[in-house]
Design an enzyme around this catalytic site. Structure first.
Site, short mmCIF file in Angstrom:
data_model
loop_
_atom_site.label_atom_id
_atom_site.label_comp_id
_atom_site.label_asym_id
_atom_site.label_seq_id
_atom_site.Cartn_x
_atom_site.Cartn_y
_atom_site.Cartn_z
N GLY A 26 0.86 -1.18 0.00
CA GLY A 26 0.00 0.00 0.00
C GLY A 26 0.90 1.23 0.00
NE ARG A 27 -2.74 6.64 1.12
CZ ARG A 27 -3.75 6.05 1.76
NH1 ARG A 27 -3.51 5.19 2.73
NH2 ARG A 27 -5.00 6.32 1.45
CB ILE A 28 3.47 2.45 4.63
CG1 ILE A 28 2.62 3.56 5.28
CG2 ILE A 28 4.78 2.26 5.41
CD1 ILE A 28 2.08 3.24 6.68
NE ARG A 74 -2.17 -1.36 14.09
CZ ARG A 74 -1.70 -0.16 13.76
NH1 ARG A 74 -0.39 0.02 13.56
NH2 ARG A 74 -2.50 0.88 13.67
CD GLU A 120 2.24 -2.05 19.85
OE1 GLU A 120 1.69 -0.94 20.00
OE2 GLU A 120 2.73 -2.41 18.79
CG HIS A 132 3.30 1.53 17.71
ND1 HIS A 132 2.22 0.68 17.81
CD2 HIS A 132 3.13 2.20 16.54
CE1 HIS A 132 1.42 0.84 16.76
NE2 HIS A 132 1.96 1.76 15.97
CB ILE A 133 8.55 5.70 17.51
CG1 ILE A 133 9.74 4.82 17.08
CG2 ILE A 133 8.43 5.77 19.02
CD1 ILE A 133 11.10 5.40 17.46
N GLY A 134 6.59 4.62 14.59
CA GLY A 134 6.60 4.78 13.12
C GLY A 134 6.23 6.18 12.65
C1 DGY Z 1 -0.96 4.09 12.68
O1 DGY Z 1 -1.16 5.23 12.28
O2 DGY Z 1 -1.71 3.14 12.41
C2 DGY Z 1 0.26 3.87 13.53
O3 DGY Z 1 0.41 2.60 13.96
C3 DGY Z 1 0.28 4.87 14.67
O4 DGY Z 1 0.85 5.99 14.12
#
Ligand code: DGY
Length: 324
Positions: free
Chosen positions: A157-159, A240, A269, A287-289
């Site tokens: 996807g986008r990421i 996730r 988490e 979880h600092i993406g």
């Molecule tokens: C999201 O946006 O889904 C991330 O996991 C939190 O920024």
């Protein structure tokens, strides 16, 4: 209008809510640590809108605690697996997310994990900080090269696409598996080739996960998959936690079935599987993406604008489709 904000969020978002009029932001006093579920149920009582984050479960109990006047749950995240869409649909509650704006920050973080895990950066830094480094050594902290290797992406996807674009700088071959295949021209632009999951698993030198958490992707990676990978593979998860069966990953690290893992997300988490701490080659981040100043400002503003739209009777821009 009562708007429940479940965490302390950037001013940029709060300002939008406050300018909206009679807004009560209930979480002004909250810290970053989140709130226990009882406090959450109390917080949302009587709210017309909830601004939530991935750390809170927006389930039937939360929606019932809010009451029948609840119109919208605006998640300050692109993912929304913390929200029960079926329960929202039953109650005619709108659900929104913050897509697009965190793509680049999250892709940067995925690459932080790739580089950190491949080059054993966490382990090396721990030794240095402990005052145990005795000087340069030919066999110290040997990692794996990235240049010209196979970058395997589970989810494009986008990421995933933003991660693929960065892979070009390393002259990597991009292989991907996704239920949705890109058009031939999009594949060409990314120099990416769609493969079956089995081929992805067998061929990837770096395997980076970029899928949403769904019943189909939960535990998509277990010991059975790890056994089919190259022992030099680096596995990275910024999607996730439950996409990987964590105990199995620990076993794969124990048995040398994989070279290293870079994780920004975890199965339970904020609890971290203690077995992960036993592994020097597990490069772990909390979880600092999307955690850059600019990105979090934009996410907060976007979530707040979705609330303002819904409470003004307009259609929010980032509606998540609900089951019928
Ligand atoms: C999201 O946006 O889904 C991330 O996991 C939190 O920024």
């Amino acid at each position: 209008m009562k708007i429940a904000v479940t965490r302390r969020i950037p001013e940029a978002g709060l300002k939008v809510l406050e300018a909206f009029g009679e807004v009560k932001t209930l979480a002004m006093h909250q810290t970053d640590d989140g709130i226990a579920s009882e406090a959450l149920l109390k917080l949302v009582e009587g709210a017309q809108a909830i601004l939530s984050t991935v750390g809170e479960r927006m389930d039937a109990a939360t929606m019932d605690a809010a009451g029948p006047q609840l119109k919208i749950i605006a998640n300050m995240a692109v993912g929304y697996d913390n929200i029960s869409l079926a329960e929202a649909a039953k109650r005619n509650i709108l659900v929104t997310n913050t897509p697009g704006v965190l793509t680049e920050a999250t892709a940067d973080l995925a690459w932080t994990l790739i580089l950190g895990a491949a080059r054993r950066a966490g382990e090396a830094e721990r030794v240095l900080r402990a005052g145990q480094w005795k000087g340069w050594g030919p066999l110290q902290f040997l990692g794996v090269d990235l240049y010209k290797k196979n970058l395997g992406l589970f989810g494009l996807g986008r990421i995933g696409q933003a991660v693929a674009r960065r892979g070009r700088g390393f002259d990597m071959t991009v292989l991907y598996h996704d239920v949705n295949r890109l058009s031939a021209s999009a594949e060409e632009a990314l120099n990416a080739r769609w493969v079956e999951k089995d081929e992805l698993i067998a061929e990837a030198d770096i395997l980076s996960l970029h899928c949403p958490l769904t019943p189909e992707t939960r535990h998509a990676f277990t010991l059975a998959e790890f056994r089919k990978m190259k022992p030099s593979v680096v596995i990275v998860n910024s999607a996730r936690g439950p996409v990987i069966k964590e105990d199995d990953l620990c076993q794969a690290l124990d048995e040398g079935l994989v070279f290293a893992a870079g994780l920004d997300v975890f199965e339970e988490e904020p609890v971290i599987n203690p077995r992960l701490f036993d592994h020097e080659r597990a490069f772990l981040l909390p979880h600092i993406g999307s955690a850059t100043i600019e990105t979090r400002d934009t996410m907060a503003r976007m979530a707040a604008e979705n609330i303002v739209a819904a409470l003004s009777g307009d259609t929010p821009e980032n509606l998540v489709p609900l089951p019928l």
